[in-house]
Design a protein around this motif. Structure first.
Motif, short mmCIF file in Angstrom:
data_model
loop_
_atom_site.label_atom_id
_atom_site.label_comp_id
_atom_site.label_asym_id
_atom_site.label_seq_id
_atom_site.Cartn_x
_atom_site.Cartn_y
_atom_site.Cartn_z
N VAL A 96 0.83 -1.20 0.00
CA VAL A 96 0.00 0.00 0.00
C VAL A 96 0.87 1.26 0.00
O VAL A 96 0.65 2.19 -0.78
CB VAL A 96 -0.95 0.00 1.22
N GLU A 97 1.86 1.29 0.87
CA GLU A 97 2.73 2.45 0.97
C GLU A 97 3.52 2.68 -0.31
O GLU A 97 3.72 3.82 -0.74
CB GLU A 97 3.68 2.29 2.16
N SER A 98 3.96 1.61 -0.95
CA SER A 98 4.70 1.73 -2.21
C SER A 98 3.80 2.28 -3.31
O SER A 98 4.20 3.17 -4.08
CB SER A 98 5.27 0.37 -2.62
N GLN A 99 2.58 1.74 -3.40
CA GLN A 99 1.66 2.19 -4.46
C GLN A 99 1.28 3.65 -4.29
O GLN A 99 1.10 4.38 -5.27
CB GLN A 99 0.41 1.32 -4.49
N GLN A 100 1.18 4.11 -3.04
CA GLN A 100 0.83 5.51 -2.79
C GLN A 100 1.83 6.48 -3.42
O GLN A 100 1.48 7.61 -3.74
CB GLN A 100 0.77 5.77 -1.29
N LYS A 101 3.05 6.03 -3.60
CA LYS A 101 4.11 6.91 -4.10
C LYS A 101 4.20 6.91 -5.62
O LYS A 101 5.00 7.65 -6.20
CB LYS A 101 5.45 6.49 -3.51
N ILE A 102 3.41 6.07 -6.28
CA ILE A 102 3.52 5.91 -7.73
C ILE A 102 2.20 6.28 -8.40
O ILE A 102 1.14 5.79 -8.03
CB ILE A 102 3.88 4.45 -8.09
N TYR A 103 2.28 7.13 -9.43
CA TYR A 103 1.11 7.49 -10.23
C TYR A 103 1.31 7.03 -11.67
O TYR A 103 2.42 7.06 -12.19
CB TYR A 103 0.88 9.01 -10.21
N GLY A 104 0.22 6.59 -12.29
CA GLY A 104 0.29 6.18 -13.69
C GLY A 104 0.64 4.73 -13.90
O GLY A 104 0.69 4.25 -15.03
N TYR A 105 0.89 4.00 -12.81
CA TYR A 105 1.22 2.57 -12.92
C TYR A 105 0.76 1.87 -11.65
O TYR A 105 0.96 2.39 -10.55
CB TYR A 105 2.72 2.36 -13.11
N ASN A 106 0.12 0.72 -11.82
CA ASN A 106 -0.36 -0.02 -10.65
C ASN A 106 0.48 -1.28 -10.46
O ASN A 106 0.54 -2.14 -11.34
CB ASN A 106 -1.84 -0.39 -10.81
N LEU A 107 1.15 -1.37 -9.32
CA LEU A 107 2.05 -2.49 -9.06
C LEU A 107 1.46 -3.55 -8.13
O LEU A 107 2.12 -4.54 -7.81
CB LEU A 107 3.37 -1.98 -8.46
N VAL A 108 0.21 -3.34 -7.69
CA VAL A 108 -0.36 -4.20 -6.65
C VAL A 108 -0.40 -5.66 -7.07
O VAL A 108 0.07 -6.54 -6.34
CB VAL A 108 -1.76 -3.71 -6.23
N GLN A 109 -0.94 -5.94 -8.27
CA GLN A 109 -1.08 -7.34 -8.68
C GLN A 109 0.27 -8.06 -8.75
O GLN A 109 0.40 -9.20 -8.32
CB GLN A 109 -1.78 -7.45 -10.03
N GLU A 110 1.27 -7.39 -9.29
CA GLU A 110 2.55 -8.05 -9.48
C GLU A 110 3.29 -8.29 -8.16
O GLU A 110 4.20 -9.11 -8.09
CB GLU A 110 3.42 -7.27 -10.45
N THR A 111 2.92 -7.57 -7.12
CA THR A 111 3.55 -7.79 -5.81
C THR A 111 2.88 -8.92 -5.03
O THR A 111 3.41 -9.37 -4.02
CB THR A 111 3.51 -6.51 -4.95
#
Length: 383
Positions: free
Chosen positions: A181-196
């Protein structure tokens, strides 16, 4: 053409009715309570009876209903579904594959995912704005005192999301998800949730969280868990960004959520979609958009409604928002909390630039995002 329009009482039902009628179609609007998206005999009988009784030509709805697709297949009539919400799990129903169903998806990432199971009669198309209604409502409206503030946000805090209702996860698993959650909050334009979400993490999650979904749906458990986590990302992000903005200007939050969760903001209550919300957008110096993280690339309807009302839009970076609108000229986008604060502070102090950007955003919406313009595209593709 006579259109059977199924409504689930969505905010935009009247906008759609007006637009279809304005384009010269006869519309039969229908709302039948639905018990199950896949099978509901009473619903199907009533739906098909009304369709045949009125001699309709096509089915039409915001969002996709597998049960309507099955009726369209049986009657050999076209069904047009314009996806309005994300995430939208019925898109992974086997019924989506019907040759009689044409689906329009506003998020390109979602479009590409669905394309794997529906290669035909699937299209990408942004969501529409009822520019006719907004222009008539607002006219020369310069701002309602009740809604005048430096910064406003209209929407949910998602504080009752599924992840927040689970208090029995072991610490190691909760810590892993919190890190995502904290990592995704810092990134816009790309969603990394599924791959993690590795196979090992998925197996662990399945021990504690059971996703009850029709087994015939062509969707992975990984995606279901990702949707759950994306809602939590959105919850934390909205609270964090709004509380930060409240330190540089008067911030009013219009929501049914618990405003007490965001320090420094003023409660605005719930505003009506058709009348009060456009007045908020026109009256506020800055209208904030923080996109639900399940919408990976698409333009949220809130952002378009803000610009359609002539409001100044400050939004997180979204790939399709950057594709359709010029950053700094028609919209202003931020890529971090610090960037957001700097831009909000700047535009609060530069009124003329703010108004020019709001006007250019409004003009673009008039030209390329009106119901009339986009519905014409839909009928050209689907019929």
């Amino acid at each position: 053409m006579k259109i059977f329009y199924y409504t689930w009482l969505e905010n935009s039902e009247n906008d759609m009715m007006e637009a279809l009628t304005r384009l010269g179609h006869t519309v039969v609007k229908c709302h039948i309570p639905l018990k199950n998206y896949e099978e509901d005999e009473e619903f199907t009988v009533n739906l098909e009876h009304i369709f045949l009784e009125h001699q309709c030509d096509i089915f039409f709805s915001f969002d996709f209903f597998p049960i309507i697709a099955k009726s369209a297949q049986r009657l050999r009539k076209r069904y047009i579904a314009w996806i309005y919400d994300m995430p939208h799990l019925t898109l992974f129903s086997p019924a989506v594959q019907s040759e009689y169903t044409s689906i329009f998806v506003f998020d390109k990432v979602q479009y590409e995912e669905v394309k794997r199971i529906k290669p035909n009669h699937l299209y990408h198309l942004p969501l529409p704005v009822n520019t006719v209604r907004l222009n008539k409502l607002l006219g020369d409206f310069s701002g309602e005192a009740e809604y005048q503030q430096d910064i406003s946000f209209v929407g949910s805090l998602y504080e009752k999301n599924m992840y927040r209702q689970i208090n029995y996860l072991p610490e190691y698993l909760k810590g892993y998800i919190d890190g995502v959650v904290e990592s995704q909050q810092k990134i816009y334009g790309y969603n990394l949730v599924q791959e993690t979400l590795t196979d090992e993490i998925i197996k662990e999650l399945e021990k504690y969280i059971h996703m009850n979904l029709d087994e015939s749906y062509l969707v992975t458990t990984r995606q279901l868990y990702a949707d759950m986590i994306n809602a939590e990302v959105t919850c934390r992000e909205r609270r964090d960004l709004m509380s930060a903005l409240a330190t540089i200007g008067r911030f009013k939050l219009y929501t049914g959520s618990d405003v007490g969760l965001v320090p420094g903001v003023e409660p605005g209550g719930i505003v009506s979609y058709d009348r009060q919300m456009p007045q908020v957008f026109r009256s506020s110096k800055i209208n904030l958009n923080i996109t639900l993280r399940s919408i990976v690339s698409g333009i949220p309807l809130r952002a378009l409604d803000i610009m359609g009302a002539g409001g100044f839009l400050l939004s997180n970076y979204q790939p399709e928002l950057a594709e359709y609108f010029i950053d700094g000229q028609e919209v202003v986008m931020f890529e971090s909390k610090e960037d957001m604060l700097a831009k909000a502070d700047y535009y609060l102090r530069h009124e003329e630039q703010r108004k020019e950007i709001a006007y250019r955003g409004w003009k673009k919406v008039q030209e390329e995002f009106s119901y009339d313009f986009l519905l014409t595209k839909i009928f050209e593709c689907a019929m």
